[in-house]
Design an enzyme around this catalytic site. Structure first.
Site, PDB file in Angstrom:
ATOM      1  N   PHE A   1       1.151  -0.978  -0.217  1.00 42.47           N
ATOM      2  CA  PHE A   1       0.587  -0.280   0.182  1.00 42.47           C
ATOM      3  C   PHE A   1       0.623   1.167  -0.011  1.00 42.47           C
ATOM      4  O   PHE A   1       1.477   1.184   0.949  1.00 42.47           O
ATOM      5  CB  PHE A   1      -0.929   0.251   1.323  1.00 42.47           C
ATOM      6  CG  PHE A   1      -1.492  -1.043   1.502  1.00 42.47           C
ATOM      7  CD1 PHE A   1      -3.292  -1.466   0.194  1.00 42.47           C
ATOM      8  CD2 PHE A   1      -2.154  -1.101   2.378  1.00 42.47           C
ATOM      9  CE1 PHE A   1      -3.785  -2.125   0.296  1.00 42.47           C
ATOM     10  CE2 PHE A   1      -3.711  -2.388   2.519  1.00 42.47           C
ATOM     11  CZ  PHE A   1      -3.924  -2.797   1.433  1.00 42.47           C
ATOM     12  N   GLU A   2       0.350   2.028  -0.473  1.00 42.48           N
ATOM     13  CA  GLU A   2       1.067   3.373  -0.547  1.00 42.48           C
ATOM     14  C   GLU A   2       1.295   4.227   0.204  1.00 42.48           C
ATOM     15  O   GLU A   2       2.230   4.892   0.910  1.00 42.48           O
ATOM     16  CB  GLU A   2       1.024   4.481  -1.478  1.00 42.48           C
ATOM     17  CG  GLU A   2      -0.162   4.516  -1.454  1.00 42.48           C
ATOM     18  CD  GLU A   2      -0.774   5.632  -2.529  1.00 42.48           C
ATOM     19  OE1 GLU A   2       0.122   5.332  -4.309  1.00 42.48           O
ATOM     20  OE2 GLU A   2      -1.117   6.949  -2.753  1.00 42.48           O
ATOM     21  N   GLY A   3       0.555   4.251   0.915  1.00 43.00           N
ATOM     22  CA  GLY A   3       0.504   4.356   2.792  1.00 43.00           C
ATOM     23  C   GLY A   3       1.857   4.296   3.597  1.00 43.00           C
ATOM     24  O   GLY A   3       2.425   4.779   4.577  1.00 43.00           O
TER      25      GLY A   3
END
Lengths: 260, 323
Positions: A57-59
């Site tokens: 996830f880009e988080g």
């Protein structure tokens, strides 16, 4: 070509997108997934045939397993970190794309054109927009650096000859234009819609229909597209979603937050 | 607003740092006093991402102090961006994505302000914003990178990025200008009175932001002793000498989330989405009156969110430790 009548469907458009997209994944891949259909599709693949597939996830999360019924509202909440291997700062997880560790980037799109460029920034002219959309997020980075799958509804207003604004680069103006711009890696690989599955011609980089969903005709796909589509010589008909696939999706998203 | 170069000269950057008081000193203060450290026209970087670890207590104090002309930067911007625009505190947000969150649809408040040219949403790619903070944190003027090429996102920021041929490989490469914010606002789970900060869960861009900024205001769920920090120094992510203010603000991200302590207050966020999309001017104004200007204090604000909502968000937040 014979015109099929569409069978009464027992699934929603989003469920169809998630199922068709999940079948494009391979065991062992590293997949950079957005929220909604991309996450559902990657998780579905993981559950049914790709246990060694890793979601990023880009988080900043590496390898989470989503808790059924607790789908995250973005890629940045604690729900995204459940049973993951590692959490990284945002910049570092995105740098994994640049370094080349990611096989597939997977997201939705508001508008796409014949060369697979995506727009999630402006409808209309950027200086005088009809609608200001939320923007790139990681979209520009992901599509600049890896092979992309895009899942979206097949509508004429979304499939346009040229996007109003190139937020996330596909094959730009076709041919070798992408590589010539300084983007030698990655590119748009597959577009999954509720009507068909599309790829891109290896030379011209024009969008090309590779498969039609059960009961869908070529004419129907063309009618819902704002430019002339190419059709592959060996068009396949995809198998409709199986009960087993739908059951997993409904377990993951029992309130149909993303699959309504 | 002063006209400053896009990237500070190295001597200016070093001079600023040299003149900061970097001694091991206590810097605990109130939200109101911390707000005085932010000046009109400042570039203020916001920690967290979307509805996670947003330093909302400090933002609440800045809006109540009626700051003006702030330039805001953040990885991804959610409801706080709406409120910066609606309150008039800022007309310029630098970010990669700007809307409450996917499940709530496109922000009508962001649309109202940008489409009517009342405010500017300056769009950079997510990684580019991160690398700009990182260059700032490293004390270098730019960072080479391989995205924003070929796209209109790159074209639209114009002269602020440069494309060059790599002197080693000849490949095309983007140079991203360093970002050294005047102030960074960061919320953490715990820190000591000196500002040694430990944060759990996703870090987002907060560490680079703290190192890049000329001033850091920390809000924290609780202040712990320096002894406790020294027992687990490996968990400290932000060193005290980058920090200028420490404010204890329990539930300092509400109605957003703080990892391991509380999840987003979904019903409250649904309510905000509803009133702000019904009327993108009066909706957020009513919200600001009720939740920002009205309450006497931060605890009074939390009381308005409601005990039931606080407990529900906490129960869900702590559940991350159940696995």
């Amino acid at each position: 070509m014979t015109r099929h009548t569409k069978p009464a469907s027992n699934f929603t458009t989003s469920e169809l997108l998630a199922v068709m997209a999940s079948r494009l994944m391979t065991n062992g891949q590293i997949v950079f997934a957005g929220i909604g259909v991309p996450l559902l599709a990657a998780t579905l693949a993981q559950r049914l045939f790709a246990p060694q597939l890793t979601i990023l996830f880009e988080g900043g999360t590496i390898g989470p397993f989503i808790v059924p019924g607790e789908l995250p509202p973005s890629t940045n909440e604690q729900r995204c970190t459940r049973r993951s291997n590692m959490v990284l700062p945002i910049t570092d997880v995105l740098l994994l794309l640049q370094r080349g560790y990611v096989d597939i980037g997977f997201m939705g799109g508001a508008q796409i054109d014949r060369f697979g460029n995506l727009n999630s920034s402006f409808i209309g002219d950027a200086e005088n927009p009809k609608i200001r959309l939320p923007g790139t997020g990681g979209g520009n980075d992901i599509s600049s650096l890896t092979n992309m799958i895009v899942a979206m509804k097949h509508e004429k207003r979304r499939f346009v000859a040229d996007v109003d604004f190139v937020t996330s680069p596909g094959w730009l103006k076709g041919g070798r234009s992408r590589a010539n711009c300084g983007l030698p890696q990655g590119g748009l690989w597959r577009v999954v819609t509720d009507l068909a599955i599309m790829g891109f011609d290896e030379d011209t980089r024009q969008m090309k229909v590779l498969g039609l969903h059960h009961g869908v005709t070529r004419e129907q796909v063309q009618e819902n597209t704002g430019f002339t589509l190419e059709f592959d010589d060996k068009i396949e008909t995809t198998a409709p979603p199986r009960d087993e696939e739908l059951a997993v999706l409904r377990e993951l998203d029992p309130k149909a937050l993303y699959t309504a | 607003m002063s006209i400053e170069p896009l990237v500070k000269s190295y001597s200016a950057l070093r001079h600023e740092t040299l003149t900061r008081d970097r001694g091991l000193r206590e810097k605990v203060m109130t939200l109101e006093d911390a707000a005085k450290l932010v000046h009109d026209g400042n570039h203020v970087a916001i920690g967290g991402c979307t509805v996670s670890r947003t330093p909302l207590a400090m933002i609440w104090a800045l809006i109540r102090a009626r700051k003006r002309d702030l330039v805001i930067s953040r990885s991804i911007t959610s409801t706080e961006g709406d409120l910066f625009f609606a309150s008039g505190v800022s007309q310029h947000v630098i970010t990669s994505w700007f809307t409450q969150g996917i499940v709530w649809g496109v922000s009508k408040v962001m649309r109202h302000h940008t489409e009517n040219k009342l405010a500017k949403f300056e769009e950079w790619s997510h990684m580019s914003i991160g690398l700009r903070y990182r260059a700032g944190a490293m004390g270098i003027p730019f960072m080479p990178s391989r995205t924003m090429l070929g796209s209109d996102v790159g074209k639209r920021v114009g002269d602020e990025i440069k494309v060059m041929d790599c002197p080693f490989t000849g490949e095309k490469i983007v140079l991203l200008p360093a970002l050294n914010p005047d102030v960074a606002l960061i919320h953490v789970q715990r820190c000591d009175a000196y500002g040694n900060a430990q944060l759990d869960g996703l870090q987002f861009m907060d560490i680079d932001m703290a190192m890049a900024a000329n001033k850091v205001i920390l809000t924290t769920e609780r202040i712990v002793s320096n002894d406790q920090i020294r027992r687990t120094p490996d968990r400290t992510r932000i060193p005290f000498f980058t920090v200028d203010a420490v404010v204890e603000a329990p539930f300092g991200c509400a109605p957003h989330e703080c990892y391991g302590l509380y999840e987003p207050f979904f019903e409250h966020l649904d309510h905000y989405a509803k009133i702000s999309s019904q009327d993108p001017v009066k909706g957020p104004q009513r919200y600001l009156d009720e939740f920002y200007y009205g309450p006497k204090s931060w605890p009074d604000y939390l009381a308005k969110l409601g005990m039931e909502a606080l407990l529900d968000a906490s129960r869900r937040g702590r559940s991350v430790h159940n696995d």
